[in-house]
Write an enzyme that holds these catalytic residues in place. Structure first.
Site, PDB file in Angstrom:
ATOM      1  N   GLY A   1       0.650  -1.660  -0.329  1.00 16.57           N
ATOM      2  CA  GLY A   1      -0.048   0.184  -0.330  1.00 16.57           C
ATOM      3  C   GLY A   1       0.669   0.609   0.117  1.00 16.57           C
ATOM      4  O   GLY A   1       1.514   1.169   0.036  1.00 16.57           O
ATOM      5  N   CYS A   2       0.463   2.420  -0.488  1.00 13.56           N
ATOM      6  CA  CYS A   2       1.304   3.834  -0.919  1.00 13.56           C
ATOM      7  C   CYS A   2       1.721   4.606   1.266  1.00 13.56           C
ATOM      8  O   CYS A   2       2.320   4.549   1.521  1.00 13.56           O
ATOM      9  CB  CYS A   2       0.228   4.433  -1.521  1.00 13.56           C
TER      10      CYS A   2
END
Lengths: 350, 350, 350, 350
Positions: D153-154
């Site tokens: 995930g970012c």
């Protein structure tokens, strides 16, 4: 450093075009930055001036010494202001290094035209009118062997690329051309000025230098050089709230043929542009209306044509062209020119 | 509620123009919002749809019931889409309430022109061509007594205000006018669409609806109504990365007089505009080049003139006009119209 | 000029807070700008420095002469840098004019604290600790009669308004408070600097002055003054790509009561804030998460509370507060203070 | 197509991460896009969905057929929503094609944790906890031979990269970590929604999903997997007015050693990070405070450490980390993972 790499010197390293050159070279498989000069920040690492290069480019800034640079590099990219640039270009060329000049000093065809618009005495007048204009789509052969290349202006690139072929083919009238251009703020450079402060430029658009911007004569001069025809353009630049990108919306009158309709005129102009750029990897004649977002951070150009008027009486041609002012309008074009000069694939690193 | 307050009903409350009306009324000493309608959000407080109103405007959304609204309000501001708007305007007017219509339904002079450009059958054709255009700078007297006012379009406001007086005075040619307009994204409304997503519109400028936008005929129609002359305009709107503001850059040919120079033409046009707007508190003929930032969040307009060409052969007039599309281009103009309709100072609350 | 208008002098007129004062006064029914001073632009109209005032405010810039200003104005708004400001405030007060000082010179309680953080010798130390802090929500009575008011800092306003009541009521622990603030670029002023150029600040967020910003001690000092308790805050400001607005996200530990849940803690803190600000027209304790867009271009404040942790073990309180740094964080607060000082409705013109 | 090119299939092609993959592959010397699928736009050229690809990538969108794709590609990049993604990943893996999954479906260690946070029944529970997390800086060996890679995930990338090594080395306390993250709007995807309209998100910053965002447990899970220690993080994401980039400002307590000062703590943490990432080409431990602009449009990460408190009583560690959410936070990481999976230089094309 690999043996066969093109060694690049950056002359004047603190601005946005210099950073863009450095950035592009990091991903270029056949060229590398070996020199970066700066008067004001000598000794500092380039990444201190441009923190996005931290850990990626550790070169230190050195003073401008043409003889020394000629030993360290195969080509110099000169990112200096006009006037100052011509002097450095002369000294670098004399030292035997090939030069790509980002300034306007060698773009125009004549010394009087240059001195009228730039208000300075040209330091190397012998070469004015005798330096190739760095637009490989039209001048690749001369660029390949050039000692000095005049890298094109950003606004002129967005105007010349669609207009020159249409003028050359006699498809639009030469005396009624309006160029309404919108540029991102990076075009105004990196020196702190009131007008380019965030809170002045953000959330605002404005026109400037109406009918008096130096890129107007550059457009006329180059369209003439490419088409052989004298044109008269009215050029209005606008400061637009975005980092990068130029959109030029251009208005011209079509040269009509018997029975022409809006559709036939559009088809003829689109066909001419498609034919002109058929083998050019960066130039895209598209059906949609280009946005600057479609081209920023690339060396690509998108252009299209519309025609206004009652269907059976086409009145006005509207041409839209989008480029990235820092890439195809400056540093990308310089890399493309370098590729042509050194015989590597012109798309390398772009 | 004070006895003497103008009571305002907002018809269609979820968009940006509706919010702007509500916001402006909060600071208006002689008018207040008493009704806000919404089909989709009935019963909710207006501040739930527009969180900037939290704690400042606690009115609840109600259904559209003209008879009921006529009891609660003195004037209705109708912020509905075209077509739907005309029906509501008719019903509100029938119920005896004065209406300011934000849609284009009553702006044009003829039903065929309307139906050609809007592609719908007009629901109240009897009133088309018979409703005052809500630009108090030209139609204050009719607005003062009107039952229905057609609030002007945003782009047309930016073009009509400088062009109509110059056409009327015979200072520019009528058949060669180009209007290159740049608008902030709020002009596209508040309904979620791909093209107005942040990541699509941000850092990008693009042209759209070239020579086919509905505001083109509105400009022509109104310039004719004001000047008595038929004009032909070529209109290109651009989506610009900013919330609010319109900058229109206009190109026209001057009607020359003997001995005219660039300077004399400029002086004549500036004088005409200054004279026209001498007593208009919102219209400013300025020497500088206006930026949209100079006028956003206000009902003010800034305009100026430049002339291109060799000094002794003025070729083209360039007119620049900046407005706020949501204020003077929509809700500010509506408040100004309301002020005129109810006999209060037209600057009240603006 | 009406007889009963409050006459306002603007001291130091070229920055964004000065423009905001001028803008707000144009819509203020009971105050008007009568003097604007500038060292650098004496004689020029204020609208030349701020083109958005063109045709709206034609006052000419004059030199700083306290005796003269005392004849022309009832109150001075001093928008000068710290150090310089204290001197002017002293001279203005000595000339008998009431002063609202935008600098930090009279905000802190003690001279040593001031000199430690601002690094200059205070020019008027007698008054330090003896000037009311211009937050009418807490100090209205003293403001009403004050000769000098210290207008609050922007970041401190966003932190003090939610934190001080919670600390005062013993609802959060005093030794573990983190304030993570995000400010628009106008907070950095209007002097051209590299870091606030459009192309540096746009499309980027960054922290600065971590744990070393001067607004940290101001927050601690004022929370102490309001609550009687010593607090320790860790303050991190961020430069955010927008013109205006501050969002402060604050983290604290709740003082727990037996049986507390996440819900009970949240309810208790929200109730305390609602009670504190029940009669304050600008302060809104809201259920939604505030965005800066909900408050910019207004003097309003939105705040809310969230509580983290397993439902039966509330661990951390998160408080979010949004203000407009140029309005409630500077010029709006100054107008509000002026209203209180001169006995007019504190919402007048806001 | 060259024989030795890695053939890449894009599964779900209409979003921003898919465009970013396509864009990066255009400049990747050893991989090429051979398949792009879309349910909604089958048959259209990919460049119609993403006009920036016009003339650069002419591939047509095809339906999702795992058997067919397995013949056309060596690796699939799956850019589908969670839940839907797991099914496609299973079908692709069964068809014998290696998969890089952009969704969260295989990132967490256990099915219950996944189902608690994502609210769906996992379609392929056997593989949960049994898929490598695609962060080559920690898991390169497993990635090299993996059939399925869970692309990180970012937000977690921006938090795990600095925090995991510090937790692992015992340099910060595990139970008092706050992560205040600011993300560009592209993180919210390309589906039209009110909250991500330009005029809603522009010129505004706001917090969302406080203490309830799904990336919180992902951070905790991965820091545990890397460090062997259980941590408790409080995570607050913010929507920031910019296209790309994440800045995470993190607050933790140092594990102190006798005689520690602010300086000694800072030096120890910086040294640990520098040692951890010494040989990692994308991770830069820098002295300056990183801005997102320093890393956007690259796969690079910049991080630094500050320490607050009286010099002799270091109280709190502040860690700042900047990444590009679409590159190192999504598509760049995927290309890096692909490079590791297929044994080419991990910087290739990045």
């Amino acid at each position: 450093m690999t043996n066969n790499m093109i060694r690049v010197a950056l002359i004047g390293s603190t601005g946005y075009t210099a950073l863009e050159v450095a950035r592009l070279l990091l991903a270029h498989g056949k060229a590398e930055l070996t020199v970066a000069t700066s008067r004001s920040d000598e000794g500092k690492p380039l990444s201190e001036i441009h923190p996005s290069l931290a850990g990626r480019c550790d070169i230190a800034l050195q003073p401008f010494d043409p003889e020394q640079i000629a030993k360290q590099a195969d080509v110099a990219m000169c990112c200096l202001p006009h006037g100052a640039s011509a002097e450095s270009v002369r000294d670098l060329a004399s030292a035997g290094i090939r030069v790509i000049d980002f300034s306007a000093d060698f773009r125009l065809s004549s010394v009087p035209l240059y001195e009228q618009w730039y208000g300075v005495t040209h330091p190397w007048p012998e070469r004015v009118g005798n330096v190739v204009y760095g637009m490989p789509e039209f001048f690749a052969q001369e660029i390949a062997t050039a000692d000095v290349v005049a890298n094109p202006g950003c606004y002129p690139t967005s105007a010349i690329m669609p207009l020159a072929p249409l003028v050359r083919a006699g498809l639009i009238q030469t005396d009624d051309i309006i160029i309404d251009s919108k540029s991102g703020v990076s075009g105004a450079g990196r020196s702190p000025k009131l007008g380019t402060l965030y809170c002045e430029a953000n959330e605002s658009i404005s026109a400037y230098s109406i009918a008096s911007h130096r890129h107007g004569p550059e457009m006329q001069d180059l369209i003439h050089r490419i088409s052989g025809k004298t044109v008269d353009v009215l050029f209005t630049p606008h400061l637009t709230p975005m980092d990068r990108g130029i959109l030029s919306t251009m208005y011209a009158r079509p040269e009509l043929q018997k029975g022409d309709t809006v559709e036939s005129v559009k088809a003829r102009l689109m066909a001419e542009l498609r034919e002109t750029y058929r083998d050019q990897p960066f130039i895209h004649v598209v059906d949609h209306l280009p946005a600057t977002k479609h081209v920023v951070m690339t060396n690509h150009v998108q252009m299209t044509v519309r025609v206004a008027g009652p269907s059976d009486a086409p009145g006005r041609v509207i041409i839209v062209c989008a480029i990235d002012n820092l890439s195809k309008g400056a540093s990308g074009a310089a890399i493309q020119n370098m590729n042509v000069m050194f015989g590597v694939d012109q798309m390398m690193g772009l």
